[in-house]
Design an enzyme around this catalytic site. Structure first.
Site, PDB file in Angstrom:
ATOM      1  CG  HIS A 193      83.480  24.431  61.997  1.00 55.10           C
ATOM      2  ND1 HIS A 193      83.322  23.715  61.551  1.00 55.10           N
ATOM      3  CD2 HIS A 193      83.733  25.217  61.904  1.00 55.10           C
ATOM      4  CE1 HIS A 193      82.549  24.461  60.066  1.00 55.10           C
ATOM      5  NE2 HIS A 193      83.277  25.960  61.166  1.00 55.10           N
ATOM      6  CB  CYS A 194      89.294  24.694  63.094  1.00 54.64           C
ATOM      7  SG  CYS A 194      91.094  26.234  63.557  1.00 54.64           S
TER       8      CYS A 194
END
Lengths: 464, 174
Positions: A193-194
């Site tokens: 998850h950026c």
């Protein structure tokens, strides 16, 4: 009145020729008993995502630092065009703004695509599927069953891979799928998850993400080079760097930003190039799934053993479709089960259910869960605030009492913050007597494995 | 495409064994919808032995033993598997499409229908055809896997409301 038959047969299951009828048609599927527009599936999506443009665009609930990322890129590029380009065009070549402009557009487009695309979210299991899986787990004492975590072993290309059961989505996760706790979704080929991009990176948007970071590293390096050249040219003739910076203050800002970001972005690009070439995900690399730590002879079963083929299969494979069908319409049998109209219908269908001897675990919770997702008499994970009295008495008044229960329990809710948003949404829906169809509530806080395992799996924000 | 069939006695099919005779006059899906009640659902799970590409297990579920022949079922699943393999095939054409898409910053995905979507339409048509010809006359209905997130093929088993209840609803309570 044939409405009760429609409740038992999911019209979605019937391959009717028009799967997504527009709301203006006088189609009896849509308009029967419902004066307002039929609702789209994104409006009842259980994960923590936000939708815009009537479901066309989706983002994670926490957009993270996406505005910062976008701002930095736009500001740096803007300063570049304003301060550096005129000088460089005069002294060097006019290709520079063209290249810079092309790279900038490329970067912004791929960034937006990474952020706004469905990363490969798996829709949650329907109640029937979940019941079927539970039945299989209870019946077969299969060899890989070790209490309490539920795992299933499969053989992939002669490599044993353990599939874990996702308690939120009520299904065994396919290989390489992981549950992101920030988005509360299972994502296929979950990479990480950026926060910079404000979205998960998964199967569907990995190629956008990779193109984004590669082009951003080119852009950053290009701007860095141009600014350095510009300042060097200005400082020529003994005038000094300070003089050059005074003449072009914007360049100072750019220099600082580019200097600090070029190393990390170049490093990230290099790392992801390695991942692409070996067909790994960040998740797998960090956990060391295939590095042989857990035993001998453990190799990556997904790798094609050839760098070129790996790259092509990751970046050039056909674009898989979005599985969550954001803009599809909800089947009307679920949307007409409001508490008011639903009492008579629920009673009728319940009688049909009873006399036909339907499986309790399949049919009754399916109907009950469409009116009240928290009351599932048969499964092990009943919500803690549902009383046993309600469970043993599946009366048609269930939907109204469930609504009352939800609103009454709002004060005494002790669920962890992760769940409050979806719970409060469900409470609102129940209070409005519109049931939340076909999606189950995330697991209750007292169940054993939900918290730690899905948190550990989902909260990856490494290396940024 | 659907011709409205009248209710009537279903003629005995000499090509089918006794156990698989059509139970009821379900000539088309509308009739199935109106006259039957859902008894059970069978879920065909994914087969991951070849990786993460989309394949479904061809193992014949026991609940369907009395309803349909094994070969028909296996043919359906194998054809679906072939369709999905065609959709996900990586070869010369897909490389070219991928490079072209990359050079346009993937904007062509907004305009064009991807190859996968084209194959999904073919699959939807195939499933509808199978439902009409083979499964609905036996009181079964296949749900397109795309509607279940490509996790399962859901086969719904119906009991004819008119006939006295016999078979699979109770047998699958295992």
């Amino acid at each position: 009145m044939t409405s009760c038959e429609y409740q038992q047969i999911d019209p979605q299951a019937l391959p009717t020729p028009t799967p997504a009828p527009p709301p203006h048609h006088g189609n009896d599927r849509d308009k029967r008993e419902e004066p307002k527009r039929p609702r789209r599936k994104w409006q009842v999506f259980p994960g923590k995502n936000r939708f815009y443009c009537d479901g066309r665009i989706m983002v994670a609930r926490q957009s993270g630092v996406l505005p910062l990322t976008l701002g930095l890129i736009v500001i740096t590029s803007g300063l570049f065009f304003i301060f550096d380009c005129p000088f460089l065009v005069k002294h060097l070549t006019s290709c520079i703004p063209v290249i810079g402009g092309g790279l900038f557009v490329f970067v912004v487009i791929t960034l937006l695509q990474t952020s706004l695309t469905d990363p490969g979210i798996l829709p949650r299991a329907t109640p029937d599927e979940a019941a079927d899986i539970e039945k299989q787990i209870d019946n077969t004492g299969n060899a890989s069953y070790r209490p309490p975590p539920r795992t299933k072993e499969v053989l992939i290309n002669q490599q044993v891979v353990k599939l874990k059961y996702c308690f939120s989505c009520k299904m065994f996760r396919p290989p390489r799928t992981s549950h992101c706790s920030l988005c509360d979704n299972c994502v296929e080929r979950f990479d990480h998850h950026c926060p910079w991009v404000g979205n998960c990176v998964g199967k569907r948007n990995y190629r956008f993400f990779y193109t984004f970071i590669v082009s951003l590293s080119f852009l950053t390096a290009f701007i860095f080079g141009c600014v350095t050249t510009h300042l060097a040219l200005r400082a020529q003739g003994g005038k000094g760097l300070v003089f050059a910076l005074q003449e072009s203050p914007g360049s100072a800002v750019e220099l600082v930003i580019c200097f600090f970001s070029v190393w990390s972005i170049l490093g990230l690009s290099g790392f992801h190039t390695y991942l692409v070439a070996s067909n790994l995900t960040t998740n797998e690399d960090i956990k060391g799934s295939w590095s042989g730590k857990s035993g001998e002879g453990v190799t990556n079963p997904y790798s094609h053993k050839n760098i070129f083929i790996n790259c092509c299969s990751v970046l050039c494979a056909p674009m898989p479709p979005s599985l969550i069908d954001r803009r599809g319409f909800l089947p009307t049998d679920e949307s007409v089960q409001t508490a008011g109209a639903g009492i008579g219908l629920a009673a009728k269908s319940e009688i049909n259910v009873g006399t036909k001897g339907l499986l309790e675990s399949a049919a009754l919770p399916a109907l009950l869960s469409t009116s009240c997702p928290q009351m599932k008499p048969q499964t092990a994970y009943t919500c803690p605030d549902s009383s046993p009295a309600v469970n043993s008495d599946p009366s048609p008044q269930l939907s109204t009492s469930c609504g009352a229960r939800h609103t009454a329990s709002s004060q005494g809710d002790t669920s962890p913050p992760r769940h409050t948003k979806t719970r409060s949404k469900k409470r609102k829906l129940a209070a409005l007597n519109i049931p939340n169809p076909s999606f189950d509530v995330p697991v209750s806080p007292t169940s054993p494995d939900a918290g730690p395992s899905s948190k550990a799996r989902g909260s990856f924000t490494p290396l940024h | 495409m659907h011709s409205v069939q009248h209710h009537g006695q279903q003629p005995r099919r000499p090509d089918l064994p006794h156990c698989c005779q059509p139970l009821s006059p379900f000539h088309n899906l509308q009739e199935l919808r109106h006259s039957a009640s859902l008894a059970n659902k069978v879920f065909i799970q994914r087969d991951y032995s070849e990786g993460t590409t989309c394949r479904f297990q061809t193992k014949f579920p026991s609940e369907l033993e009395s309803r349909i022949e094994r070969t028909l079922f296996e043919d359906t699943v194998k054809t679906l598997n072939n369709y999905y393999a065609e959709a996900e095939k990586i070869g010369g054409q897909s490389y070219l499409e991928g490079c072209l898409a990359c050079s346009t910053a993937y904007l062509i995905f907004l305009c064009m229908e991807t190859r996968y979507e084209k194959v999904l339409k073919k699959i939807a048509k195939y499933i509808q055809e199978q439902n009409e010809k083979i499964y609905a006359p036996r009181g079964l209905l296949i749900t397109d896997p795309i509607e279940r997130g490509m996790r399962v093929i859901e086969i719904s088993i119906y009991e004819d409301r008119g006939s006295s209840d016999s078979s699979s609803g109770s047998s699958s309570s295992s």
